[in-house]
Design an enzyme around this catalytic site. Structure first.
Site, mmCIF file in Angstrom:
data_model
loop_
_atom_site.group_PDB
_atom_site.id
_atom_site.type_symbol
_atom_site.label_atom_id
_atom_site.label_comp_id
_atom_site.label_asym_id
_atom_site.label_seq_id
_atom_site.Cartn_x
_atom_site.Cartn_y
_atom_site.Cartn_z
ATOM 1 N N SER A 9 43.989 70.863 45.687
ATOM 2 C CA SER A 9 44.576 71.547 44.531
ATOM 3 C C SER A 9 44.772 73.036 44.795
ATOM 4 O O SER A 9 43.806 73.790 44.957
ATOM 5 C CB SER A 9 43.687 71.369 43.301
ATOM 6 O OG SER A 9 44.215 72.142 42.233
ATOM 7 N N HIS A 32 48.066 69.011 45.486
ATOM 8 C CA HIS A 32 48.000 68.898 44.025
ATOM 9 C C HIS A 32 48.436 70.220 43.390
ATOM 10 O O HIS A 32 47.874 71.281 43.682
ATOM 11 C CB HIS A 32 46.558 68.566 43.643
ATOM 12 C CG HIS A 32 46.329 68.226 42.207
ATOM 13 N ND1 HIS A 32 46.489 66.948 41.693
ATOM 14 C CD2 HIS A 32 45.919 68.992 41.166
ATOM 15 C CE1 HIS A 32 46.183 66.950 40.403
ATOM 16 N NE2 HIS A 32 45.842 68.184 40.045
ATOM 17 N N ASP A 34 48.945 72.105 39.833
ATOM 18 C CA ASP A 34 48.611 72.052 38.410
ATOM 19 C C ASP A 34 49.586 72.895 37.596
ATOM 20 O O ASP A 34 49.574 74.125 37.673
ATOM 21 C CB ASP A 34 47.183 72.569 38.201
ATOM 22 C CG ASP A 34 46.143 71.587 38.706
ATOM 23 O OD1 ASP A 34 46.186 70.420 38.267
ATOM 24 O OD2 ASP A 34 45.298 71.985 39.521
ATOM 25 N N MET A 36 50.624 74.168 34.016
ATOM 26 C CA MET A 36 50.053 74.348 32.668
ATOM 27 C C MET A 36 50.987 75.221 31.845
ATOM 28 O O MET A 36 51.542 76.197 32.365
ATOM 29 C CB MET A 36 48.686 75.033 32.762
ATOM 30 C CG MET A 36 47.702 74.322 33.671
ATOM 31 S SD MET A 36 46.076 75.110 33.599
ATOM 32 C CE MET A 36 45.270 74.321 34.995
ATOM 33 N N HIS A 65 50.688 67.709 38.695
ATOM 34 C CA HIS A 65 49.875 67.342 37.530
ATOM 35 C C HIS A 65 50.336 68.195 36.361
ATOM 36 O O HIS A 65 50.026 69.389 36.292
ATOM 37 C CB HIS A 65 48.401 67.581 37.874
ATOM 38 C CG HIS A 65 47.466 67.330 36.724
ATOM 39 N ND1 HIS A 65 46.166 67.784 36.722
ATOM 40 C CD2 HIS A 65 47.630 66.670 35.547
ATOM 41 C CE1 HIS A 65 45.575 67.417 35.599
ATOM 42 N NE2 HIS A 65 46.442 66.758 34.859
ATOM 43 N N MET A 67 50.150 69.463 32.900
ATOM 44 C CA MET A 67 49.340 69.628 31.692
ATOM 45 C C MET A 67 50.210 70.385 30.692
ATOM 46 O O MET A 67 50.014 71.575 30.437
ATOM 47 C CB MET A 67 48.049 70.393 32.031
ATOM 48 C CG MET A 67 47.051 69.525 32.781
ATOM 49 S SD MET A 67 45.828 70.480 33.690
ATOM 50 C CE MET A 67 46.741 70.778 35.198
ATOM 51 N N MET A 136 40.722 62.529 34.361
ATOM 52 C CA MET A 136 40.190 63.894 34.407
ATOM 53 C C MET A 136 38.671 63.856 34.276
ATOM 54 O O MET A 136 38.133 63.242 33.354
ATOM 55 C CB MET A 136 40.756 64.742 33.260
ATOM 56 C CG MET A 136 42.249 65.055 33.320
ATOM 57 S SD MET A 136 42.747 66.124 34.668
ATOM 58 C CE MET A 136 41.654 67.521 34.513
ATOM 59 N N GLY A 141 42.619 72.494 32.327
ATOM 60 C CA GLY A 141 42.939 73.885 32.010
ATOM 61 C C GLY A 141 42.426 74.882 33.033
ATOM 62 O O GLY A 141 43.044 75.921 33.228
ATOM 63 N N PHE A 142 41.314 74.561 33.673
ATOM 64 C CA PHE A 142 40.725 75.534 34.598
ATOM 65 C C PHE A 142 40.081 74.827 35.784
ATOM 66 O O PHE A 142 39.528 73.729 35.624
ATOM 67 C CB PHE A 142 39.668 76.379 33.869
ATOM 68 C CG PHE A 142 40.254 77.152 32.721
ATOM 69 C CD1 PHE A 142 40.812 78.413 32.930
ATOM 70 C CD2 PHE A 142 40.295 76.602 31.449
ATOM 71 C CE1 PHE A 142 41.389 79.108 31.869
ATOM 72 C CE2 PHE A 142 40.876 77.290 30.378
ATOM 73 C CZ PHE A 142 41.417 78.549 30.598
ATOM 74 N N GLY A 143 40.118 75.491 36.932
ATOM 75 C CA GLY A 143 39.391 75.003 38.096
ATOM 76 C C GLY A 143 37.946 75.465 38.034
ATOM 77 O O GLY A 143 37.559 76.236 37.149
ATOM 78 N N GLY A 144 37.145 74.967 38.964
ATOM 79 C CA GLY A 144 35.783 75.448 39.127
ATOM 80 C C GLY A 144 34.802 75.017 38.049
ATOM 81 O O GLY A 144 33.744 75.612 37.909
ATOM 82 N N ASP A 174 40.131 63.966 38.960
ATOM 83 C CA ASP A 174 40.476 65.385 39.034
ATOM 84 C C ASP A 174 39.486 66.223 38.239
ATOM 85 O O ASP A 174 39.388 66.103 37.019
ATOM 86 C CB ASP A 174 41.896 65.577 38.473
ATOM 87 C CG ASP A 174 42.390 67.012 38.593
ATOM 88 O OD1 ASP A 174 41.719 67.836 39.240
ATOM 89 O OD2 ASP A 174 43.480 67.288 38.046
ATOM 90 N N GLY A 175 38.769 67.092 38.966
ATOM 91 C CA GLY A 175 37.898 68.062 38.321
ATOM 92 C C GLY A 175 36.467 67.991 38.815
ATOM 93 O O GLY A 175 35.814 66.958 38.705
ATOM 94 N N GLY A 176 36.001 69.082 39.402
ATOM 95 C CA GLY A 176 34.603 69.171 39.807
ATOM 96 C C GLY A 176 34.246 68.314 41.010
ATOM 97 O O GLY A 176 33.065 68.026 41.232
ATOM 98 N N GLY A 196 39.888 71.307 44.367
ATOM 99 C CA GLY A 196 40.430 72.655 44.397
ATOM 100 C C GLY A 196 39.440 73.627 44.985
ATOM 101 O O GLY A 196 39.528 74.012 46.157
HETATM 102 C C1 DX5 Z 1 42.051 71.409 36.079
HETATM 103 C C2 DX5 Z 1 42.988 70.951 37.158
HETATM 104 C C3 DX5 Z 1 42.355 70.586 38.455
HETATM 105 C C4 DX5 Z 1 41.670 71.734 39.160
HETATM 106 C C5 DX5 Z 1 40.461 71.162 39.818
HETATM 107 O O1 DX5 Z 1 42.719 71.444 34.878
HETATM 108 O O2 DX5 Z 1 43.706 69.808 36.740
HETATM 109 O O3 DX5 Z 1 43.290 69.987 39.331
HETATM 110 O O4 DX5 Z 1 42.459 72.328 40.157
HETATM 111 O O5 DX5 Z 1 39.736 72.222 40.343
HETATM 112 P P1 DX5 Z 1 38.259 72.010 40.877
HETATM 113 O O6 DX5 Z 1 38.359 71.062 42.058
HETATM 114 O O7 DX5 Z 1 37.847 73.381 41.252
HETATM 115 O O8 DX5 Z 1 37.460 71.421 39.762
HETATM 116 ZN ZN ZN Z 2 44.933 68.798 38.266
#
Ligand code: DX5
Ligand code: ZN
Length: 224
Positions: A9, A32, A34, A36, A65, A67, A136, A141-144, A174-176, A196
């Site tokens: 990502s 990937h 994202d 938004m 992806h 959103m 998900m 909405g956010f990475g990390g 997707d996520g974490g 990501g």
């Molecule tokens: C969050 C995104 C994810 C994000 C994942 O809304 O859809 O794709 O990039 O990031 P990590 O891997 O850091 O959780």
């Molecule tokens: Zn994503």
């Protein structure tokens, strides 16, 4: 299940150097992206013009992806631009099947995204219209953010249909996803892992992709 797919990502990459950052994960199965819109989620990233600019710079199949609200209108152009997979959210449209058909007609795989709190059961009947299902494991909405293991039973529901020969679809999470969480996702039956921060915060992003893939492959042998 085939070899696990890693979808790197670029949300966690340096947006000023996107082409180089994509090149840094040449061994990723998918890239990937994202998208938004600050309406479906409380954050704004990049859209079609950036995807169109990035596509010709990379050979990695692009996993968009979305959103966003109104995927009925905005999703098909990502397929027309040349994305490999275009996922939109079940929560964002009343006509997911129509959107999936438009995406497929434009030559891409179609993906159905579900937020952590959205059950999968109401959508099982329409999954044959899709190539991927994006579960998900954080609030979009956010990475990390931290992985939410409570979504894994949804993976199991879809995986059992696949194993029973009743459905053919790629299960994406997707996520974490990182070295601490990928194994439980693989054991639950995930095919494709979005990562990501675990990839781009590593000193060597390509090595991180390889290591995650190896972990997932080993763990998927211990399916629950
Ligand atoms: C969050 C995104 C994810 C994000 C994942 O809304 O859809 O794709 O990039 O990031 P990590 O891997 O850091 O959780
Ligand atoms: Zn994503």
């Amino acid at each position: 299940m085939g070899k696990p797919l890693i979808s790197a990502s670029i949300l966690a990459a340096d947006f000023a150097r996107l082409a180089e950052e994509a090149a840094a994960v040449k061994n990723a199965d998918w890239l990937h992206v994202d998208v938004m819109d600050n309406h479906f989620v409380p954050n704004l990233t990049i859209g079609l013009p950036v995807v169109e600019a990035l596509l010709p710079t990379t050979d990695i199949p692009m996993d968009c992806h979305l959103m966003i609200e109104n995927p009925d209108r905005w999703a098909p152009p990502y397929a027309e631009a040349g994305a490999h997979n275009v996922s939109f959210h079940a929560e964002a449209t009343d006509n997911p099947v129509a959107v999936a058909r438009d995406i497929r007609a434009a030559g891409a795989k179609a993906g159905l995204g579900v937020k952590p709190g959205t059950p999968i059961e109401p959508y099982l009947e329409i999954l044959p219209e899709f190539d991927t299902v994006l579960i998900m494991s954080v609030e979009p909405g956010f990475g990390g953010q931290s992985f939410i293991p409570e979504v894994l039973p949804k993976v199991g529901v879809v995986r059992r249909l696949i194993d029973a020969g009743e459905l053919s679809i790629i299960v994406e999470i997707d996520g974490g996803i990182n070295a601490d969480t990928i194994e439980q996702a693989a054991e639950a039956g995930v095919d494709c892992f979005v990562a990501g921060s675990a990839v781009y915060s590593a000193a060597d992003p390509a090595a991180a992709v390889e290591s995650l893939r190896r972990q997932a492959a080993a763990a998927s042998k211990h399916r629950r």
